[in-house]
Scaffold this active site. Structure first.
Site, PDB file in Angstrom:
ATOM      1  N   ARG A   7       0.836  -1.201   0.000  1.00  0.00           N
ATOM      2  CA  ARG A   7       0.000   0.000   0.000  1.00  0.00           C
ATOM      3  C   ARG A   7       0.868   1.247   0.000  1.00  0.00           C
ATOM      4  O   ARG A   7       1.904   1.306   0.646  1.00  0.00           O
ATOM      5  CB  ARG A   7      -0.882   0.040   1.259  1.00  0.00           C
ATOM      6  CG  ARG A   7      -1.813   1.244   1.295  1.00  0.00           C
ATOM      7  CD  ARG A   7      -2.454   1.421   2.661  1.00  0.00           C
ATOM      8  NE  ARG A   7      -1.494   1.654   3.728  1.00  0.00           N
ATOM      9  CZ  ARG A   7      -0.917   2.834   3.980  1.00  0.00           C
ATOM     10  NH1 ARG A   7      -1.189   3.874   3.244  1.00  0.00           N
ATOM     11  NH2 ARG A   7      -0.064   2.951   4.972  1.00  0.00           N
ATOM     12  N   THR A   8       0.425   2.226  -0.778  1.00  0.00           N
ATOM     13  CA  THR A   8       0.971   3.568  -0.680  1.00  0.00           C
ATOM     14  C   THR A   8      -0.201   4.507  -0.403  1.00  0.00           C
ATOM     15  O   THR A   8      -1.352   4.178  -0.691  1.00  0.00           O
ATOM     16  CB  THR A   8       1.703   4.025  -1.961  1.00  0.00           C
ATOM     17  OG1 THR A   8       0.802   3.965  -3.061  1.00  0.00           O
ATOM     18  CG2 THR A   8       2.915   3.149  -2.234  1.00  0.00           C
ATOM     19  N   SER A   9       0.112   5.674   0.151  1.00  0.00           N
ATOM     20  CA  SER A   9      -0.940   6.607   0.550  1.00  0.00           C
ATOM     21  C   SER A   9      -1.533   7.375  -0.615  1.00  0.00           C
ATOM     22  O   SER A   9      -2.696   7.730  -0.596  1.00  0.00           O
ATOM     23  CB  SER A   9      -0.403   7.605   1.575  1.00  0.00           C
ATOM     24  OG  SER A   9       0.017   6.909   2.719  1.00  0.00           O
ATOM     25  N   THR A  10      -0.722   7.658  -1.635  1.00  0.00           N
ATOM     26  CA  THR A  10      -1.208   8.469  -2.748  1.00  0.00           C
ATOM     27  C   THR A  10      -0.901   7.807  -4.079  1.00  0.00           C
ATOM     28  O   THR A  10      -0.025   6.948  -4.176  1.00  0.00           O
ATOM     29  CB  THR A  10      -0.569   9.874  -2.732  1.00  0.00           C
ATOM     30  OG1 THR A  10       0.847   9.727  -2.874  1.00  0.00           O
ATOM     31  CG2 THR A  10      -0.886  10.615  -1.445  1.00  0.00           C
ATOM     32  N   GLN A  13       2.784   7.772  -5.680  1.00  0.00           N
ATOM     33  CA  GLN A  13       3.861   7.013  -5.049  1.00  0.00           C
ATOM     34  C   GLN A  13       4.052   5.659  -5.745  1.00  0.00           C
ATOM     35  O   GLN A  13       4.167   4.624  -5.113  1.00  0.00           O
ATOM     36  CB  GLN A  13       3.570   6.806  -3.566  1.00  0.00           C
ATOM     37  CG  GLN A  13       3.595   8.086  -2.762  1.00  0.00           C
ATOM     38  CD  GLN A  13       3.221   7.849  -1.313  1.00  0.00           C
ATOM     39  OE1 GLN A  13       2.333   7.063  -1.009  1.00  0.00           O
ATOM     40  NE2 GLN A  13       3.896   8.537  -0.411  1.00  0.00           N
TER      41      GLN A  13
END
Length: 184
Positions: A7-10, A13
Site C-alpha cells: 500500500r501507498t498513501s497516494t 507514489q
C-alpha cells in the site's frame, strides 16, 4: 501460502508500490494485493479486506513494512487477531518479524506501540508549528476552493441543477455547495 499486501498513501507514489511489490515477490508471495489509499481511514482499504478474506489456515500475510499495514496499535492488533482466528500469521519483511512465534507477537506489539507514539509526536509537532506560524502571520492555510467557485455554483443553480449535480460538475463536496448557498 504467502500472501502479500502492498500500500501507498497516494497515487503518485508508484515507485514505492513497485518496490514493495518486488520485495513481496522476492519473499515468495504467490498472490499480492495492492492499493493506493491512505491508512487514516482503514475502513476504505478494500484490497486489505480482500487479502484478509483470502487468507486461509496455515497462510502468512506478508508486508514489506509495518506502516504499510496499520497506523495504530489497536488496528494492528485487530488485524493480527483476525489472522490468528483464521489460523494465519503476519510477517513483516523489514523487521523480519513473524507472529507465528510468541516472540514475534511480543515484538509486534512493542514496535506497533512505538510506531503509533512516533506518529502522535510528529502530529503534535506539526500542530505546534502551524500554531506558531499562524501567530506570526505566516500560515494562511489552503485557499478555499469552493468559495472561489461560488459564482459558478449560483449560475448552475439558476439553470436548475441540483446541489449534488453542482458538486459533481465543479469537483467540490456537496457539503461545500450547501455551505456557499447558506452563506449567501
Amino acid at each position: 501460502m504467502k500472501i502479500g499486501y502492498a500500500r501507498t498513501s497516494t497515487l503518485d507514489q508508484t515507485a514505492g508500490l513497485e518496490a514493495q511489490r518486488r520485495e513481496l515477490q522476492a519473499a515468495g508471495c504467490e498472490k499480492v494485493f495492492e492499493e493506493q489509499v491512505s491508512s487514516v481511514d482503514h475502513t476504505k482499504r478494500e484490497k486489505l479486506a480482500q487479502a484478509l478474506d483470502y487468507v486461509r489456515d496455515g497462510d502468512t500475510l506478508t508486508v514489506a513494512k509495518l506502516d504499510r499495514l496499520a497506523r495504530s496499535t489497536a488496528h494492528l492488533l485487530d488485524l493480527v487477531e483476525t489472522l490468528e482466528t483464521k489460523g494465519a500469521a503476519l510477517h513483516v519483511l523489514d523487521l523480519n518479524l513473524d507472529t507465528s512465534t510468541s516472540t514475534g507477537r511480543l515484538m509486534l506489539t512493542v514496535l506497533g506501540g512505538i510506531a503509533q507514539f512516533e506518529r502522535e509526536i510528529m502530529l503534535e509537532r506539526q500542530r505546534e508549528g502551524i500554531a506558531k506560524a499562524k501567530a506570526e502571520g505566516k500560515y494562511k492555510g489552503r485557499k478555499p476552493t469552493a468559495q472561489a467557485k461560488a459564482d459558478d455554483m449560483r449560475r448552475l443553480s439558476a439553470e436548475g441543477r441540483t446541489r449534488k449535480q453542482i458538486a459533481e460538475m465543479l469537483g467540490v463536496s456537496e457539503r461545500s455547495v450547501y455551505r456557499v448557498f447558506s452563506a449567501a
